[in-house]
Design an enzyme around this catalytic site. Sequence first.
Site, PDB file in Angstrom:
ATOM      1  N   TYR A   1       0.473 -53.797 148.320  1.00  0.00           N
ATOM      2  CA  TYR A   1       1.051 -52.692 149.101  1.00  0.00           C
ATOM      3  C   TYR A   1       0.296 -51.394 148.832  1.00  0.00           C
ATOM      4  O   TYR A   1      -0.027 -51.091 147.692  1.00  0.00           O
ATOM      5  CB  TYR A   1       2.519 -52.509 148.695  1.00  0.00           C
ATOM      6  CG  TYR A   1       3.210 -51.389 149.417  1.00  0.00           C
ATOM      7  CD1 TYR A   1       3.900 -51.644 150.600  1.00  0.00           C
ATOM      8  CD2 TYR A   1       3.161 -50.085 148.944  1.00  0.00           C
ATOM      9  CE1 TYR A   1       4.534 -50.621 151.277  1.00  0.00           C
ATOM     10  CE2 TYR A   1       3.792 -49.056 149.622  1.00  0.00           C
ATOM     11  CZ  TYR A   1       4.475 -49.337 150.786  1.00  0.00           C
ATOM     12  OH  TYR A   1       5.098 -48.315 151.462  1.00  0.00           O
TER      13      TYR A   1
ATOM     14  N   TRP B   1      -1.358 -47.339 150.646  1.00  0.00           N
ATOM     15  CA  TRP B   1      -1.759 -46.469 151.767  1.00  0.00           C
ATOM     16  C   TRP B   1      -3.265 -46.416 151.987  1.00  0.00           C
ATOM     17  O   TRP B   1      -3.709 -45.845 152.968  1.00  0.00           O
ATOM     18  CB  TRP B   1      -1.192 -45.066 151.570  1.00  0.00           C
ATOM     19  CG  TRP B   1       0.083 -44.907 152.314  1.00  0.00           C
ATOM     20  CD1 TRP B   1       1.258 -45.547 152.055  1.00  0.00           C
ATOM     21  CD2 TRP B   1       0.302 -44.091 153.467  1.00  0.00           C
ATOM     22  NE1 TRP B   1       2.210 -45.168 152.973  1.00  0.00           N
ATOM     23  CE2 TRP B   1       1.650 -44.264 153.846  1.00  0.00           C
ATOM     24  CE3 TRP B   1      -0.487 -43.226 154.210  1.00  0.00           C
ATOM     25  CZ2 TRP B   1       2.216 -43.610 154.949  1.00  0.00           C
ATOM     26  CZ3 TRP B   1       0.077 -42.571 155.294  1.00  0.00           C
ATOM     27  CH2 TRP B   1       1.410 -42.768 155.660  1.00  0.00           C
TER      28      TRP B   1
HETATM   29  N1  LIG Z   1       8.888 -41.345 142.419  1.00  0.00           N
HETATM   30  C1  LIG Z   1       8.458 -41.637 143.664  1.00  0.00           C
HETATM   31  N2  LIG Z   1       7.835 -42.813 143.896  1.00  0.00           N
HETATM   32  C2  LIG Z   1       7.421 -43.105 145.145  1.00  0.00           C
HETATM   33  C3  LIG Z   1       7.638 -42.211 146.227  1.00  0.00           C
HETATM   34  C4  LIG Z   1       8.303 -40.979 145.947  1.00  0.00           C
HETATM   35  O1  LIG Z   1       8.528 -40.153 146.850  1.00  0.00           O
HETATM   36  N3  LIG Z   1       8.684 -40.734 144.657  1.00  0.00           N
HETATM   37  N4  LIG Z   1       7.211 -42.560 147.484  1.00  0.00           N
HETATM   38  C5  LIG Z   1       7.041 -43.975 147.779  1.00  0.00           C
HETATM   39  C6  LIG Z   1       6.350 -44.181 149.043  1.00  0.00           C
HETATM   40  S1  LIG Z   1       7.135 -43.563 150.437  1.00  0.00           S
HETATM   41  C7  LIG Z   1       5.182 -44.843 149.162  1.00  0.00           C
HETATM   42  S2  LIG Z   1       4.605 -45.248 150.724  1.00  0.00           S
HETATM   43  C8  LIG Z   1       4.432 -45.297 147.973  1.00  0.00           C
HETATM   44  C9  LIG Z   1       2.921 -45.041 148.111  1.00  0.00           C
HETATM   45  O2  LIG Z   1       2.208 -45.715 147.158  1.00  0.00           O
HETATM   46  P1  LIG Z   1       0.654 -46.104 147.376  1.00  0.00           P
HETATM   47  O3  LIG Z   1       0.381 -46.337 148.809  1.00  0.00           O
HETATM   48  O4  LIG Z   1       0.357 -47.185 146.435  1.00  0.00           O
HETATM   49  O5  LIG Z   1      -0.058 -44.736 146.925  1.00  0.00           O
HETATM   50  P2  LIG Z   1      -1.516 -44.179 147.165  1.00  0.00           P
HETATM   51  O6  LIG Z   1      -1.713 -43.121 146.158  1.00  0.00           O
HETATM   52  O7  LIG Z   1      -1.706 -43.774 148.595  1.00  0.00           O
HETATM   53  O8  LIG Z   1      -2.479 -45.405 146.828  1.00  0.00           O
HETATM   54  C10 LIG Z   1      -3.608 -45.712 147.578  1.00  0.00           C
HETATM   55  C11 LIG Z   1      -4.733 -46.207 146.669  1.00  0.00           C
HETATM   56  O9  LIG Z   1      -5.786 -46.653 147.527  1.00  0.00           O
HETATM   57  C12 LIG Z   1      -7.028 -46.147 147.071  1.00  0.00           C
HETATM   58  N5  LIG Z   1      -7.949 -46.087 148.231  1.00  0.00           N
HETATM   59  C13 LIG Z   1      -8.114 -45.084 149.126  1.00  0.00           C
HETATM   60  N6  LIG Z   1      -9.032 -45.411 150.048  1.00  0.00           N
HETATM   61  C14 LIG Z   1      -9.473 -46.657 149.757  1.00  0.00           C
HETATM   62  C15 LIG Z   1     -10.421 -47.536 150.369  1.00  0.00           C
HETATM   63  O10 LIG Z   1     -11.064 -47.217 151.373  1.00  0.00           O
HETATM   64  N7  LIG Z   1     -10.594 -48.763 149.777  1.00  0.00           N
HETATM   65  C16 LIG Z   1      -9.925 -49.138 148.648  1.00  0.00           C
HETATM   66  N8  LIG Z   1     -10.162 -50.358 148.143  1.00  0.00           N
HETATM   67  N9  LIG Z   1      -9.037 -48.312 148.054  1.00  0.00           N
HETATM   68  C17 LIG Z   1      -8.791 -47.095 148.599  1.00  0.00           C
HETATM   69  C18 LIG Z   1      -6.672 -44.794 146.464  1.00  0.00           C
HETATM   70  O11 LIG Z   1      -7.667 -44.369 145.559  1.00  0.00           O
HETATM   71  C19 LIG Z   1      -5.326 -45.103 145.792  1.00  0.00           C
HETATM   72  O12 LIG Z   1      -5.487 -45.586 144.480  1.00  0.00           O
HETATM   73  O13 LIG Z   1       4.921 -44.622 146.810  1.00  0.00           O
HETATM   74  C20 LIG Z   1       6.335 -44.751 146.672  1.00  0.00           C
HETATM   75  N10 LIG Z   1       6.750 -44.287 145.356  1.00  0.00           N
HETATM   76  N1  LIG Z   2       1.984 -34.287 152.329  1.00  0.00           N
HETATM   77  C1  LIG Z   2       2.454 -35.551 152.292  1.00  0.00           C
HETATM   78  N2  LIG Z   2       3.065 -36.054 153.382  1.00  0.00           N
HETATM   79  C2  LIG Z   2       3.564 -37.327 153.360  1.00  0.00           C
HETATM   80  C3  LIG Z   2       3.420 -38.158 152.223  1.00  0.00           C
HETATM   81  C4  LIG Z   2       2.767 -37.595 151.073  1.00  0.00           C
HETATM   82  O1  LIG Z   2       2.617 -38.252 150.021  1.00  0.00           O
HETATM   83  N3  LIG Z   2       2.307 -36.300 151.144  1.00  0.00           N
HETATM   84  N4  LIG Z   2       3.902 -39.447 152.245  1.00  0.00           N
HETATM   85  C5  LIG Z   2       4.180 -40.064 153.542  1.00  0.00           C
HETATM   86  C6  LIG Z   2       5.061 -41.234 153.389  1.00  0.00           C
HETATM   87  S1  LIG Z   2       4.387 -42.702 152.850  1.00  0.00           S
HETATM   88  C7  LIG Z   2       6.359 -41.221 153.728  1.00  0.00           C
HETATM   89  S2  LIG Z   2       7.275 -42.654 153.539  1.00  0.00           S
HETATM   90  C8  LIG Z   2       7.009 -40.025 154.256  1.00  0.00           C
HETATM   91  C9  LIG Z   2       8.250 -39.795 153.431  1.00  0.00           C
HETATM   92  O2  LIG Z   2       9.073 -38.835 153.918  1.00  0.00           O
HETATM   93  P1  LIG Z   2      10.402 -38.538 153.085  1.00  0.00           P
HETATM   94  O3  LIG Z   2      10.840 -39.732 152.346  1.00  0.00           O
HETATM   95  O4  LIG Z   2      11.382 -37.916 154.018  1.00  0.00           O
HETATM   96  O5  LIG Z   2       9.838 -37.462 152.043  1.00  0.00           O
HETATM   97  P2  LIG Z   2      10.387 -37.081 150.599  1.00  0.00           P
HETATM   98  O6  LIG Z   2       9.646 -35.835 150.211  1.00  0.00           O
HETATM   99  O7  LIG Z   2      10.330 -38.225 149.684  1.00  0.00           O
HETATM  100  O8  LIG Z   2      11.909 -36.719 150.827  1.00  0.00           O
HETATM  101  C10 LIG Z   2      12.300 -35.724 151.779  1.00  0.00           C
HETATM  102  C11 LIG Z   2      13.221 -34.690 151.155  1.00  0.00           C
HETATM  103  O9  LIG Z   2      14.352 -35.327 150.607  1.00  0.00           O
HETATM  104  C12 LIG Z   2      14.820 -34.521 149.554  1.00  0.00           C
HETATM  105  N5  LIG Z   2      15.766 -35.303 148.744  1.00  0.00           N
HETATM  106  C13 LIG Z   2      15.515 -36.146 147.707  1.00  0.00           C
HETATM  107  N6  LIG Z   2      16.680 -36.684 147.252  1.00  0.00           N
HETATM  108  C14 LIG Z   2      17.669 -36.175 148.035  1.00  0.00           C
HETATM  109  C15 LIG Z   2      19.089 -36.354 148.094  1.00  0.00           C
HETATM  110  O10 LIG Z   2      19.693 -37.122 147.340  1.00  0.00           O
HETATM  111  N7  LIG Z   2      19.766 -35.670 149.062  1.00  0.00           N
HETATM  112  C16 LIG Z   2      19.132 -34.817 149.937  1.00  0.00           C
HETATM  113  N8  LIG Z   2      19.874 -34.217 150.865  1.00  0.00           N
HETATM  114  N9  LIG Z   2      17.818 -34.617 149.890  1.00  0.00           N
HETATM  115  C17 LIG Z   2      17.091 -35.301 148.973  1.00  0.00           C
HETATM  116  C18 LIG Z   2      13.557 -34.099 148.849  1.00  0.00           C
HETATM  117  O11 LIG Z   2      13.759 -32.915 148.094  1.00  0.00           O
HETATM  118  C19 LIG Z   2      12.586 -33.901 150.019  1.00  0.00           C
HETATM  119  O12 LIG Z   2      12.525 -32.535 150.413  1.00  0.00           O
HETATM  120  O13 LIG Z   2       6.177 -38.879 154.100  1.00  0.00           O
HETATM  121  C20 LIG Z   2       4.843 -39.089 154.504  1.00  0.00           C
HETATM  122  N10 LIG Z   2       4.191 -37.787 154.461  1.00  0.00           N
HETATM  123 MO   LIG Z   3       5.974 -44.154 152.327  1.00  0.00          MO
END
Ligand SMILES: Nc1nc2c(c(=O)[nH]1)N[C@H]1C(S)=C(S)[C@@H](COP(=O)(O)OP(=O)(O)OC[C@H]3O[C@@H](n4cnc5c(=O)[nH]c(N)nc54)[C@H](O)[C@@H]3O)O[C@H]1N2
Ligand SMILES: Nc1nc2c(c(=O)[nH]1)N[C@H]1C(S)=C(S)[C@@H](COP(=O)(O)OP(=O)(O)OC[C@H]3O[C@@H](n4cnc5c(=O)[nH]c(N)nc54)[C@H](O)[C@@H]3O)O[C@H]1N2
Ligand SMILES: [Mo]
Length: 779
Positions: free
Chosen positions: A115, A117
């Site tokens: 899994y 990004w």
């Molecule tokens: N505490 C906490 N945990 C979270 C979240 C949170 O809000 N709080 N958010 C969650 C969510 S929504 C998501 S989607 C996940 C995201 O989790 P990930 O998708 O695992 O996070 P990324 O940092 O985007 O990891 C992408 C990796 O791909 C590598 N990469 C980039 N380009 C390339 C390429 O061209 N080739 C190869 N082989 N590698 C490449 C980058 O260096 C990086 O190590 O995290 C989740 N975990």
């Molecule tokens: N710049 C940037 N943009 C991104 C990403 C990134 O890593 N960086 N990740 C992308 C990805 S994979 C995803 S899935 C989306 C995720 O989009 P979201 O999941 O919506 O993003 P988050 O920042 O995790 O959460 C949104 C808001 O929820 C609030 N929050 C957390 N816990 C609670 C709660 O219990 N109650 C309430 N009311 N609010 C709460 C946080 O403070 C935050 O402002 O964003 C995408 N966009």
């Molecule tokens: Mo995500």
Amino acid sequence: MSTHEPISQGLTTASHWGVFRAWPQSGKIAARALEEDLRGISNLQAVTELPFLDNRIRTPAARASFLEKRAGHTHLRGEDRWVSLSWQEALDLAGSEINRIYDLYGPSAVFGHSYGWKSSGALHAPAALIRRMLALRGGYVRGENNYSNAAMRKILPYAVGLKHPQPQSLEVIARCTERLVFWGADPEITNDIDWFSTVHSSESAWCALEEKARSGALRTFAVNPVRPLSAQRFRSEWLPVRPGTDAALMLAMIHVLDQENLCDRDFLRTHVHGLEAFLDYIRGREDGCAKTPGWAEPICGLPAQTIVRFARELAANRTFLMLGWGPQRARFGEQFHWAGFALAAFLGQMGLPGGGVSGEHHTGRGGAPATRGPYVENLPLPDSAAVCPVIPVARFADCLRHPGRTIDFNGRSCTYPMLRLMLWGGGNPFAHQPDSFGLYHAWRSQQIEAVIVCDTHWSATARMADLVLPACTFLERNDISGVGEYSRDGISAMHRIIPPMYGSRTDYWIFSELAKRLGVGEAFTEGLDEDGWLRRLYGEAADRARGNGLTLPSFDEFWEKGWVPFPVPEEARDFVDFADFRSDPDKHPLPTPSGRIELFSEKIASFGYRDCPPHPAWLDPAPGDPRVRSRFPLRLVSPKSRFRLHSQLDPCPRKDRGPADPEWLRINPRDASARAIAQGDLVLARSPRGALVARASVTEDVMQGTVALAHGAWFEPEWIGDELVDLHGSSNTLTEDVPTSALACGNTASAFDVEVCRCREQDFPFRTFTPPLPEGLAH
Ligand SMILES: Nc1nc2c(c(=O)[nH]1)N[C@H]1C(S)=C(S)[C@@H](COP(=O)(O)OP(=O)(O)OC[C@H]3O[C@@H](n4cnc5c(=O)[nH]c(N)nc54)[C@H](O)[C@@H]3O)O[C@H]1N2
Ligand SMILES: Nc1nc2c(c(=O)[nH]1)N[C@H]1C(S)=C(S)[C@@H](COP(=O)(O)OP(=O)(O)OC[C@H]3O[C@@H](n4cnc5c(=O)[nH]c(N)nc54)[C@H](O)[C@@H]3O)O[C@H]1N2
Ligand SMILES: [Mo]
């Protein structure tokens, strides 16, 4: 970075942050966003630094004790010496390990879901390539669900019959909405990026909303423990709620609407199933506790009068609820979206222009008018992949810890396989999985005989591998990307801007070579090279476009042009979700068993889950033991960072933080002064899972009792005395690896048991990460 070059200069490429043009300049890359991108690209300079960072993986490398097959070597993951290998040596070694494990244990020992990004690009998509290769080799253990919206996409099919109801056009919302609620949503940050790429096509509608808010015709609210960036732009009233308590607030608002007869009873009667059972719960007939504002006040931290005022104001105006995904990434996270849709049903405006609810406006340009353009697909997965064991993806660490255990998952049961081999490419589990130290220990267990990681940089996960394969960044290869995950704005070429740095290779080359060693080389490549596949993927997209009445230019014309937008159908601008259902629920029933919005689900009732009741409900996610509560009184949220995409860009230069500096931890002034913490102090944050170091940002923008640490700082475990501490402020050091519930088994990203104290700089050995430069070239 020079920006005065004409826009015609450079070649088009596409990233998660946007489509842009770039060209080599003085040993680096210069770039500029497209003129039609109304928002521009916020992190463009950092993005163009990616190929040149010190922590690029320069050659294939293996851990010394893994190479030597020393007994107990798995316990040295993350701490061993690295040995540089030639590509031939590394690929032969990877191939023989994978073959050995298939031959000994079969496909259910191989975790190949990978899994993550990665970077934009349909061809060099490492997870798709890994899955295709392993499926051809005989199968692999797959993950179901995602880390983004697991709870939402499992509960909404029961509530409204759809995983992702298409969001209402933002242009309609900008015209018609009078009250807009950003509920746990911060589109200003999260809409910056896209799973494919973006030209920020809904920016004009957001500008119209901003203008309307400035004129006073629109009032906006932000319900969030942290004051989100969007609240600044849209002048929102901030309603701080304790993390994990939104469902209680929503239920109390429903109580107000019911008691004060502010709900649309006709709509409820004709469009909702299970109303009586749900109202029994709201009114207290089910459990003797009416869900009044007075009941919710001590739970969510908002005064009862504010709850009443908020409910009345939403009922008296055309109201749209934009639900983010932050709140559902928590224990019992399913309840957030179910209660949110229940609140919208009671407000009775679903299906009206400017009214209703969505869970998709804050990301992927949701609400931009969607075109009929095609997606560009990854390399296809062969059918044999269907027979592989499947686990809920966020339970993979639990699966490492408890092979053979059977768990409940969305009405069925799932038995964890015994994993022996993990392959990761383009994902960073040491950034995304809750409880990093728990994962760290499970990952080092003897059961896991080999870990192969393909990444561009020495990510926390690459450092925990046995064998690393260095991929080139997207700026060093050719590819194609869709633009606009929801909006499908167009299709973009991704031109190679510079040749691959060091010994890195493209993902496609790496996995084609590995596939050869697994005996499936021909089936994997189908005889095509990079150019051959780009033409084929584009051609297939063009065929699908033709099916929808669109004609795409020839590949060569497209490649030359760079970015090709799709036409927006006028009717998409006026799209209102649930409009047909509203007008005639018998003729246009929802795909639920009753055809209605279900506020009681017989199906969920039949599962008998204690952690997911059959109607929207509030369950307390915080631990009940008062001794734990008094030692760890704070709650942690880990929202997205405006400077990063998860862990990507963390080591890039940034004004407020050097690459070795720990992440900022936002803390309320009252909590800070009670702990003698001042702005900029180094702090140790601790939960029962472990400790991390961060730097305090003392601010009124986070509510008392809560601390916020932006997700994605690189995990840097280091022994401090006899304790392993994360030196960089990676939020998942503190979070608990518990499922949202047995329904979605989603990941959780908040912790309800955290304490913070000031600590001394001299106790922690901060340094810029030096790549584990492989010693003793073996060739
Ligand atoms: N505490 C906490 N945990 C979270 C979240 C949170 O809000 N709080 N958010 C969650 C969510 S929504 C998501 S989607 C996940 C995201 O989790 P990930 O998708 O695992 O996070 P990324 O940092 O985007 O990891 C992408 C990796 O791909 C590598 N990469 C980039 N380009 C390339 C390429 O061209 N080739 C190869 N082989 N590698 C490449 C980058 O260096 C990086 O190590 O995290 C989740 N975990
Ligand atoms: N710049 C940037 N943009 C991104 C990403 C990134 O890593 N960086 N990740 C992308 C990805 S994979 C995803 S899935 C989306 C995720 O989009 P979201 O999941 O919506 O993003 P988050 O920042 O995790 O959460 C949104 C808001 O929820 C609030 N929050 C957390 N816990 C609670 C709660 O219990 N109650 C309430 N009311 N609010 C709460 C946080 O403070 C935050 O402002 O964003 C995408 N966009
Ligand atoms: Mo995500």
